[in-house]
Design a protein around this motif. Structure first.
Motif, PDB file in Angstrom:
ATOM      1  N   GLU A 269      -1.307 -17.588  24.500  1.00 37.10           N
ATOM      2  CA  GLU A 269      -2.464 -17.458  23.618  1.00 37.10           C
ATOM      3  C   GLU A 269      -2.786 -15.983  23.415  1.00 37.10           C
ATOM      4  N   ARG A 270      -2.724 -15.538  22.178  1.00 38.23           N
ATOM      5  CA  ARG A 270      -3.010 -14.145  21.843  1.00 38.23           C
ATOM      6  C   ARG A 270      -4.217 -14.102  20.914  1.00 38.23           C
TER       7      ARG A 270
ATOM      8  N   ARG B  94       7.597   0.349  17.196  1.00 37.81           N
ATOM      9  CA  ARG B  94       6.719   0.610  18.351  1.00 37.81           C
ATOM     10  C   ARG B  94       5.476  -0.264  18.313  1.00 37.81           C
ATOM     11  N   VAL B  95       4.918  -0.465  17.133  1.00 36.53           N
ATOM     12  CA  VAL B  95       3.737  -1.324  17.009  1.00 36.53           C
ATOM     13  C   VAL B  95       4.092  -2.754  17.412  1.00 36.53           C
ATOM     14  N   LEU B  96       5.200  -3.269  16.900  1.00 36.46           N
ATOM     15  CA  LEU B  96       5.589  -4.641  17.223  1.00 36.46           C
ATOM     16  C   LEU B  96       5.945  -4.795  18.702  1.00 36.46           C
ATOM     17  N   ASP B  97       6.548  -3.778  19.299  1.00 40.89           N
ATOM     18  CA  ASP B  97       6.869  -3.823  20.732  1.00 40.89           C
ATOM     19  C   ASP B  97       5.623  -3.909  21.589  1.00 40.89           C
ATOM     20  N   ALA B  98       4.528  -3.317  21.130  1.00 36.95           N
ATOM     21  CA  ALA B  98       3.301  -3.251  21.931  1.00 36.95           C
ATOM     22  C   ALA B  98       2.475  -4.528  21.871  1.00 36.95           C
ATOM     23  N   ILE B  99       2.835  -5.432  20.984  1.00 37.82           N
ATOM     24  CA  ILE B  99       2.043  -6.666  20.813  1.00 37.82           C
ATOM     25  C   ILE B  99       2.484  -7.724  21.822  1.00 37.82           C
TER      26      ILE B  99
ATOM     27  N   ALA C  85       0.825  -1.216   0.000  1.00 39.86           N
ATOM     28  CA  ALA C  85       0.000   0.000   0.000  1.00 39.86           C
ATOM     29  C   ALA C  85       0.857   1.263   0.000  1.00 39.86           C
ATOM     30  N   GLY C  86       2.006   1.195  -0.646  1.00 37.16           N
ATOM     31  CA  GLY C  86       2.867   2.362  -0.747  1.00 37.16           C
ATOM     32  C   GLY C  86       3.725   2.623   0.478  1.00 37.16           C
ATOM     33  N   LYS C  87       3.623   1.790   1.496  1.00 38.02           N
ATOM     34  CA  LYS C  87       4.441   1.984   2.693  1.00 38.02           C
ATOM     35  C   LYS C  87       5.884   1.551   2.427  1.00 38.02           C
ATOM     36  N   ARG C  88       6.812   2.195   3.117  1.00 44.76           N
ATOM     37  CA  ARG C  88       8.232   1.959   2.876  1.00 44.76           C
ATOM     38  C   ARG C  88       8.825   0.916   3.822  1.00 44.76           C
ATOM     39  N   VAL C  89       8.152   0.653   4.939  1.00 45.79           N
ATOM     40  CA  VAL C  89       8.687  -0.248   5.963  1.00 45.79           C
ATOM     41  C   VAL C  89       7.656  -1.314   6.279  1.00 45.79           C
ATOM     42  N   VAL C  90       8.103  -2.567   6.333  1.00 52.00           N
ATOM     43  CA  VAL C  90       7.236  -3.673   6.735  1.00 52.00           C
ATOM     44  C   VAL C  90       7.954  -4.471   7.824  1.00 52.00           C
ATOM     45  N   GLY C  91       7.223  -4.754   8.902  1.00 55.09           N
ATOM     46  CA  GLY C  91       7.802  -5.507  10.008  1.00 55.09           C
ATOM     47  C   GLY C  91       6.942  -6.709  10.344  1.00 55.09           C
ATOM     48  N   THR C  92       7.588  -7.808  10.717  1.00 55.90           N
ATOM     49  CA  THR C  92       6.870  -9.005  11.166  1.00 55.90           C
ATOM     50  C   THR C  92       7.475  -9.498  12.470  1.00 55.90           C
ATOM     51  N   SER C  93       6.632 -10.071  13.293  1.00 57.00           N
ATOM     52  CA  SER C  93       7.067 -10.656  14.553  1.00 57.00           C
ATOM     53  C   SER C  93       6.408 -12.025  14.684  1.00 57.00           C
ATOM     54  N   LEU C  94       7.218 -13.072  14.666  1.00 57.69           N
ATOM     55  CA  LEU C  94       6.736 -14.438  14.804  1.00 57.69           C
ATOM     56  C   LEU C  94       7.024 -14.917  16.218  1.00 57.69           C
ATOM     57  N   MET C  95       5.975 -15.325  16.922  1.00 57.91           N
ATOM     58  CA  MET C  95       6.108 -15.767  18.313  1.00 57.91           C
ATOM     59  C   MET C  95       5.579 -17.191  18.431  1.00 57.91           C
ATOM     60  N   LEU C  96       6.497 -18.144  18.513  1.00 57.80           N
ATOM     61  CA  LEU C  96       6.133 -19.546  18.643  1.00 57.80           C
ATOM     62  C   LEU C  96       6.342 -19.951  20.086  1.00 57.80           C
ATOM     63  N   ASP C  97       5.276 -19.816  20.875  1.00 57.97           N
ATOM     64  CA  ASP C  97       5.341 -20.084  22.300  1.00 57.97           C
ATOM     65  C   ASP C  97       3.977 -20.560  22.774  1.00 57.97           C
ATOM     66  N   ALA C  98       3.833 -20.689  24.095  1.00 61.70           N
ATOM     67  CA  ALA C  98       2.583 -21.209  24.654  1.00 61.70           C
ATOM     68  C   ALA C  98       1.586 -20.110  24.993  1.00 61.70           C
TER      69      ALA C  98
ATOM     70  N   THR D  60       1.863 -17.120  17.143  1.00 59.81           N
ATOM     71  CA  THR D  60       1.233 -15.902  16.644  1.00 59.81           C
ATOM     72  C   THR D  60       2.137 -15.225  15.632  1.00 59.81           C
ATOM     73  N   LEU D  61       1.533 -14.628  14.611  1.00 62.78           N
ATOM     74  CA  LEU D  61       2.267 -13.830  13.639  1.00 62.78           C
ATOM     75  C   LEU D  61       1.684 -12.423  13.624  1.00 62.78           C
ATOM     76  N   ALA D  62       2.532 -11.430  13.850  1.00 64.42           N
ATOM     77  CA  ALA D  62       2.118 -10.022  13.798  1.00 64.42           C
ATOM     78  C   ALA D  62       2.805  -9.353  12.614  1.00 64.42           C
ATOM     79  N   THR D  63       2.076  -8.483  11.925  1.00 63.10           N
ATOM     80  CA  THR D  63       2.604  -7.756  10.775  1.00 63.10           C
ATOM     81  C   THR D  63       2.233  -6.284  10.894  1.00 63.10           C
ATOM     82  N   ALA D  64       3.184  -5.399  10.577  1.00 60.11           N
ATOM     83  CA  ALA D  64       2.926  -3.955  10.639  1.00 60.11           C
ATOM     84  C   ALA D  64       3.555  -3.271   9.441  1.00 60.11           C
ATOM     85  N   LEU D  65       2.855  -2.280   8.898  1.00 59.02           N
ATOM     86  CA  LEU D  65       3.366  -1.444   7.818  1.00 59.02           C
ATOM     87  C   LEU D  65       3.494  -0.012   8.321  1.00 59.02           C
TER      88      LEU D  65
END
Length: 233
Positions: free
Chosen positions: A195-196, A228-233, A180-193, A214-219
């Motif tokens: 539940e989110r 900051r978005v990934l830190d808050a998850i 969507a025209g964004k310049r930065v994409v971040g992902t956070s993969l959390m394979l643990d116990a 869990t998989l988190a994605t931010a643009l």
């Protein structure tokens, strides 16, 4: 340039996580922190400019039962074109029986770079893995290069996640089906116990995986916002 590195972490007789094997070569330089505790800390340092076009880099990480490892970057990675015009390649392979947090610094895909990055992780029944990736398309004022990333994770041989991301096509990257025209994409993969619940906002989402984790994605338009978005998850 071809380079490889290997890191093995295990528990000692006092219950501390210690580095048992450390083998690295430029530009993949592994620097362990001088501390003793439940979690071993190792920094991954790019000791020369890399990856350049034509480079092939491979890192293997093994963490034994009960051991914990924080593997962190110390500076942003610049993916650059080489003089030959060849693409570059990197792989990180994890074998985890304990717990690993892999937190590299952001990766900048510079103009005319062409890189393929592969991450593979095999976990045992109780292992945990946290993996973060932040990609920046180009330096300030320049378009980004071409990057293909692949993340494949299994637990006891059973699939947890197989995800591929390809960036570098201006038309696709600008579209709503892409970045969507964004310049930065971040992902956070959390394979643990933990539940989110599924959640999301305008430029981010959190998705529980069917087999656990869990998989988190931010643009975003800049690294600070995405981090900051990934830190808050």
């Amino acid at each position: 340039m071809k380079a490889s590195a290997r890191l093995v972490v295990a528990l000692d007789s006092h219950g501390n996580s210690v580095v048992r094997v450390l083998r690295s070569q430029s530009p993949l330089t592994l620097v362990p922190a001088r501390r003793v505790g439940a979690v071993a800390l190792v920094h991954l340092v790019s000791s020369v400019t890399s990856p350049l076009g034509g480079d092939s880099l491979e890192l293997t990480v093994e963490v034994g039962p009960g051991a914990s490892l924080d593997l962190r970057g110390v500076a942003a990675t610049l993916m650059l074109p080489g003089p030959t015009g060849l693409p570059s390649f990197s792989s990180v392979r994890f074998s985890v029986e304990g717990a690993v947090r892999y937190l590299p610094e952001p990766t900048v895909v510079t103009s005319r770079a062409h890189h393929t990055a592969v991450v593979e992780a095999e976990l045992d029944g109780h292992a945990e893995l946290s993996l973060r990736e932040v990609l920046v398309l180009g330096r300030a004022g320049e378009p980004g290069g071409v990057l293909s990333t692949s993340v494949r994770a299994t637990r006891c041989g059973k699939p947890l996640l197989h995800q591929q991301l390809v960036v570098g096509s201006p038309e696709v990257d600008r579209s709503s089906a892409g970045l969507a025209g964004k310049r930065v994409v971040g992902t956070s993969l959390m394979l643990d116990a933990v539940e989110r619940a599924s959640s999301g906002g305008e430029w981010w989402n959190v998705v529980p995986l069917a087999a656990g984790g869990t998989l988190a994605t931010a643009l975003g338009d800049d690294v600070v916002t995405v981090t900051r978005v990934l830190d808050a998850i």
